[in-house]
Design a protein around this motif. Structure first.
Motif, PDB file in Angstrom:
ATOM      1  N   MET A   1       0.826  -1.188   0.000  1.00 10.03           N
ATOM      2  CA  MET A   1       0.000   0.000   0.000  1.00 10.03           C
ATOM      3  C   MET A   1       0.874   1.257   0.000  1.00 10.03           C
ATOM      4  N   ARG A   2       0.450   2.265  -0.778  1.00 10.42           N
ATOM      5  CA  ARG A   2       1.179   3.533  -0.780  1.00 10.42           C
ATOM      6  C   ARG A   2       0.836   4.340   0.469  1.00 10.42           C
ATOM      7  N   LEU A   3       1.749   5.206   0.862  1.00  6.78           N
ATOM      8  CA  LEU A   3       1.495   6.090   1.993  1.00  6.78           C
ATOM      9  C   LEU A   3       0.683   7.301   1.573  1.00  6.78           C
ATOM     10  N   HIS A   4       0.875   7.755   0.333  1.00  5.08           N
ATOM     11  CA  HIS A   4       0.308   9.035  -0.089  1.00  5.08           C
ATOM     12  C   HIS A   4      -0.624   8.871  -1.282  1.00  5.08           C
ATOM     13  N   GLU A 405      -7.561   5.193 -10.909  1.00  6.73           N
ATOM     14  CA  GLU A 405      -7.242   6.529 -11.404  1.00  6.73           C
ATOM     15  C   GLU A 405      -8.109   6.923 -12.595  1.00  6.73           C
ATOM     16  N   THR A 406      -8.257   6.023 -13.547  1.00  6.94           N
ATOM     17  CA  THR A 406      -9.074   6.346 -14.712  1.00  6.94           C
ATOM     18  C   THR A 406     -10.537   6.494 -14.307  1.00  6.94           C
ATOM     19  N   ASN A 570     -15.010   1.716  -3.469  1.00 10.56           N
ATOM     20  CA  ASN A 570     -14.103   2.013  -4.577  1.00 10.56           C
ATOM     21  C   ASN A 570     -13.123   3.067  -4.097  1.00 10.56           C
ATOM     22  N   ARG A 571     -11.967   2.626  -3.626  1.00  5.76           N
ATOM     23  CA  ARG A 571     -11.032   3.546  -2.991  1.00  5.76           C
ATOM     24  C   ARG A 571      -9.616   3.337  -3.536  1.00  5.76           C
ATOM     25  N   GLU A 572      -8.767   4.307  -3.209  1.00  4.78           N
ATOM     26  CA  GLU A 572      -7.360   4.230  -3.614  1.00  4.78           C
ATOM     27  C   GLU A 572      -6.644   3.075  -2.915  1.00  4.78           C
ATOM     28  N   ASP A 573      -5.498   2.738  -3.466  1.00  2.00           N
ATOM     29  CA  ASP A 573      -4.654   1.704  -2.874  1.00  2.00           C
ATOM     30  C   ASP A 573      -3.648   2.382  -1.941  1.00  2.00           C
TER      31      ASP A 573
END
Length: 695
Positions: A1-4, A405-406, A570-573
C-alpha cells in the motif's frame, strides 16, 4: 500500500517519479545493447511451452489497415504524447517515453515518431515456494508477450484514429528497441551492455509503436546522474508515485498470497447471503440480457447497438482483435491423462497455491478457487441451442482491477467506460487462457471462460471462491479491497486443488445502510429497497432489462460502470484507504455514517486531473466527435426521490427464452410479467422460514 494519495498526479506522468530524473540532449547509442534476461533457464515443467502460441497470435495484429479519415484530435504534439503515454500506463506499462525516428531505425515508410514503453517483469516465487517450477526462467517470454499485447492495442488505437502505426516487441522485432529506449529516455546503457531502467529492481522488456503521428519527444536519461534519486519524497512516494520500498514490501509475502491480505478477511462455511442450491435452476446462455439484446428481444435499437456499444471508441477497438481471436485458444472439455509434467501434483493445497502464484505472476489482482458446481454452468448454448454438461470439478476465479485513477476522472458512463471493461476482459482472457493451457499440458482438462465466450456464470463462482460478497449493485460481487471495480475471468479444470471458503466482511449491513449506487444509477435499475430471492439466491436484484438497455444504447458514452465508481468501497490503494476498509468491517454500526461521509467528501465526482482520454466515437469506420455529446455526471443528491416511484422487473428462468432457443429466434422480454414477479418476490426471511433455516 502507498502512503500518499495520487489524486493530484496527472495520469500521463505514470507511477514512477520520472520527472525527477536528470536528462540530457543526446546520448551515444552503443550497438548490441541487451534487454534484461531471465536469471534461470525455464524448466520443462514451466509455462514456457504455452506462451509461444499466444505470442504468435498477438504478432499477427502489430500492423493493419488505417481508418480512411483522421480523428478530430488536438494538433498539439505534447497533448498527443501525454494521451498516448496515458494509454500505455492504463495497460500497465511501467515507463513510457517518445522520440523522433531516424532513417537508420528501419521503421516503416512515413513513420516519424515512436512511443517506447517498458513492461516490468512479473514477481517470481522465492526458491522452494509454490509455483517456482512453473514460473522460473519464463519472465522474458511472459513480459515480451505483455509488451506485444500493448504494442498491438496502442498501434491499433492510432490506426483507428486515422494514423499509420505499427507495433514492435519481442525478440523478433525488426527495429532496435534498445536504441529507441535510450533516445526516448525510457532506459539507459548499463554494465556489460545491458539496459537499465530507473527505479526498477526487477527486469523489464520493451515495446515500441512507430507512427506518422507527431509526438513531443522526451529527452534521454543523463548517463552520469543517479538512476534512482534517493530523496525522502521519492522514497515514500510523496507525490503519489510508487515508493522505493514497494518491491521489498511485496517480497515479504509469498507470491501465492497475492498483493492484498485477503487472508485477514473473515471466512465462513457459507456465503453471507442465502444460496439454496437445490432451488437454483440452470439457465441457457440465451437468457443473458446481452444475448437477448443481440437477438432483438429488447427492440431494434438495442439489437442494432449491441455489437457496437463496447467498441465505439478507437482505444477499445485496438483491443478487439485480441479479444476475439483468443476465444479458439480457450481449451476443451474432454478428460485428459496426466503427463507427468508440472512436478509433484499429489497435494491439492500445493496445487492451489501454485495456481494462485501463476495467476498473480501473469497479472491477476485476486485469485480464488471453488468447486465448479453444476448450477454454475449455463444449461444450453445460444448458437445451436445444445445442452451444456457440467464437465470440470474446479473453478479458478480471478478479478482484474479496472483502475482507480481512470475511474476517478470519468463519470462512469462516458467514452472511456467500455475501454476500462475491455482492458480487464482482454487481460483476463490472456491470463486464464495461458493457465488453462498449462493445466492441459500437465494432463488435466481445462477451459477458460472469458467475457467473449463463457460456459459458466461468473458471479456465483466469485462468491463461492471467497473473492467478494453480494452487493446492492445486484449482479456485481464486491471485493473488500477494491470494491466493485473489477471484471472477472474463470477457468475450470480437473486439476485437484484445495478450495477457498466464502468471505463475510459485513457488506450486507453496509449496503443496507448505503444506497448511493441506486441513487446515482442513470437508468434507476438498482433497487433502493430490500433483497429478494431470485432463482435460489438472496440478492438485491437489479432490473437487468433497464440496465442492459441503457448500457447498450447509451449514446453519450460507451457502456456504463457508474455504479462501480459511486461505491464507497471504490477507494485508492493507500494506507488510509485500507484503514477505512477495516473501520467499516470492524464497526458495522458506523456504516451509515461512513456512507454519508463518502458523499460529504465528494467521492464519486469526476477528478479532472485524472482525465486523460480523447472523447471520440467511431461511426462507419471513422472516429469523430461524439454525435450525441458526452455524459458529464457528478453527484446528484436529489435523485433519492426516485426511490418513491421505482418500479423494477425481474426475469426468473420461466420468463427467459426456453432452453434450446437460439439467437435466430426473437423472444420479446415480457416486462409486465417481470414487474409482477418482482412485486411478488419472496423475501429472504420468508425463504429461511420456509426451509426451517435460522434467521
Amino acid at each position: 500500500m502507498r502512503l500518499h494519495s495520487h489524486r493530484d498526479r496527472p495520469f500521463h506522468l505514470g507511477p514512477l517519479a520520472l520527472e525527477a530524473l536528470a536528462r540530457t540532449e543526446a546520448v551515444a547509442e552503443p550497438p548490441d545493447l541487451m534487454q534484461p534476461g531471465d536469471r534461470a533457464l525455464a524448466a520443462n515443467d514451466s509455462i514456457a511451452a504455452v506462451l509461444p502460441e499466444y505470442a504468435q497470435l498477438f504478432r499477427r495484429f502489430l500492423a493493419g489497415p488505417v481508418a480512411p479519415a483522421r480523428a478530430p484530435i488536438p494538433d498539439d504534439a505534447k497533448l498527443r504524447a501525454d494521451n498516448l503515454k496515458a494509454s500505455a500506463y492504463f495497460l500497465d506499462a511501467i515507463i513510457a517515453g517518445c522520440c523522433p525516428l531516424v532513417p537508420a531505425d528501419g521503421a516503416p515508410d512515413g513513420h516519424s515518431h515512436a512511443l517506447v514503453f517498458a513492461v516490468e517483469f512479473g514477481r517470481e516465487p522465492a526458491a522452494g515456494e509454490p509455483g517456482e517450477a512453473w514460473i522460473a526462467g519464463t519472465n522474458v517470454a511472459r513480459t515480451d508477450l505483455r509488451a506485444t499485447e500493448l504494442a498491438v492495442i496502442l498501434s491499433g488505437y492510432l490506426r483507428w484514429m486515422g494514423f499509420a502505426a505499427s507495433g514492435h516487441a519481442g525478440t523478433e522485432s525488426d527495429i532496435d528497441l534498445a536504441a529507441l529506449a535510450l533516445r526516448a529516455g525510457v532506459a539507459r546503457a548499463g554494465a556489460e551492455g545491458q539496459l537499465e531502467a530507473p527505479y526498477l529492481t526487477r527486469g523489464f522488456r520493451l515495446g515500441v509503436v512507430t507512427t506518422e503521428y507527431a509526438l513531443a519527444p522526451d529527452r534521454p536519461l543523463d548517463p552520469t546522474a543517479p538512476l534512482t534519486p534517493d530523496t525522502d519524497d521519492i522514497r515514500d512516494g510523496l507525490a503519489g508515485t510508487r515508493p522505493l520500498w514497494w518491491d521489498a514490501q511485496q517480497a515479504q509475502r509469498p507470491l501465492h498470497m497475492g498483493r492484498y491480505p485477503m487472508e485477514k478477511i473473515p471466512r465462513t462455511d457459507a456465503p453471507s447471503t442465502l444460496v439454496l442450491e437445490d432451488e437454483i435452476r440452470r439457465v441457457p446462455k440465451r437468457g443473458d440480457f446481452f444475448k437477448r439484446a443481440q437477438a432483438g428481444d429488447l427492440g431494434e435499437k438495442a439489437k442494432r447497438e449491441r455489437m457496437r456499444f463496447p467498441m465505439k471508441h478507437p482505444y477499445a477497438l485496438g483491443m478487439q482483435p485480441l479479444i476475439q481471436h483468443m476465444v479458439p485458444l480457450q481449451g476443451g472439455r474432454e478428460p485428459l491423462v496426466p503427463t507427468g509434467l508440472g512436478g509433484d501434483l499429489s497435494d491439492p493445497l500445493r496445487n492451489a497455491q501454485s495456481i494462485k502464484a501463476l495467476g498473480y505472476y501473469l497479472g491477476a489482482d485476486f485469485v480464488g478457487i471453488c468447486r465448479a458446481l453444476p448450477w454454475m454452468y449455463y444449461s444450453h448454448d445460444e448458437v445451436e441451442g445444445k445442452p451444456i454438461a457440467a464437465y470440470h470439478a474446479y473453478a479458478v476465479v480471478m478479478l482484474l482491477d479496472q483502475g482507480f485513477e481512470t475511474m476517478e476522472g470519468a463519470s462512469g458512463d462516458d467514452w472511456i467506460s467500455a475501454s476500462q471493461s475491455m482492458r480487464a476482459y482482454l487481460r483476463g482472457a490472456e491470463i486464464a487462457g495461458l493457465m488453462a493451457a498449462h493445466c492441459r499440458r500437465m494432463g488435466y482438462s481445462a477451459r477458460a471462460h472469458s467475457n467473449a465466450h463463457s460456459e459458466v456464470i461468473h458471479n456465483p463462482a466469485i462468491l463461492m471462491a471467497g473473492l467478494g460478497e453480494v452487493s446492492r449493485i445486484g449482479d456485481t460481487i464486491l471485493n473488500p479491497f477494491i470494491g466493485p471495480r473489477s471484471k472477472s475471468v474463470v477457468f475450470t479444470t480437473d486439476l485437484p486443488m484445495q478450495v477457498d471458503l466464502p468471505i463475510d466482511f459485513g457488506l450486507q449491513n453496509f449496503c443496507e445502510s448505503c444506497r448511493k449506487c441506486a441513487r446515482e444509477c442513470p437508468c434507476n435499475a438498482i433497487p433502493f429497497g430490500p433483497k429478494v430471492m431470485f432463482n435460489g439466491y438472496e440478492i438485491w436484484k437489479a432490473d437487468v432489462e433497464k440496465c442492459t438497455k441503457y448500457r447498450v444504447t447509451n449514446m453519450k458514452g460507451s457502456a456504463c460502470g457508474r455504479c462501480m465508481k459511486m461505491c464507497p468501497w471504490n477507494r485508492e490503494d493507500t494506507v488510509a484507504a485500507e484503514a477505512w476498509m477495516w473501520r467499516a468491517i470492524d464497526n458495522p454500526q458506523e456504516a451509515r455514517a461512513l456512507a454519508e461521509a463518502d458523499d460529504a467528501e465528494g467521492n464519486g465526482a469526476r477528478n479532472p486531473v485524472k482525465r486523460w482520454w480523447f472523447d471520440l466515437e467511431v461511426v462507419d469506420g471513422i472516429a469523430i466527435h461524439p454525435v450525441a455529446g458526452i455524459n458529464e455526471r457528478d453527484l446528484d443528491f436529489e435523485r433519492m426521490r426516485l426511490a418513491e416511484k421505482q418500479k423494477l422487473a425481474m426475469f426468473p428462468p420461466e420468463l427467459q427464452p426456453a432452453p434450446g432457443t437460439t439467437l435466430a429466434t426473437v423472444v420479446p422480454a415480457d416486462r409486465e410479467a417481470g414487474l409482477k414477479r418482482y412485486a411478488a418476490a419472496e423475501a429472504p426471511a420468508a425463504a429461511r422460514a420456509r426451509r426451517g433455516l435460522p434467521p
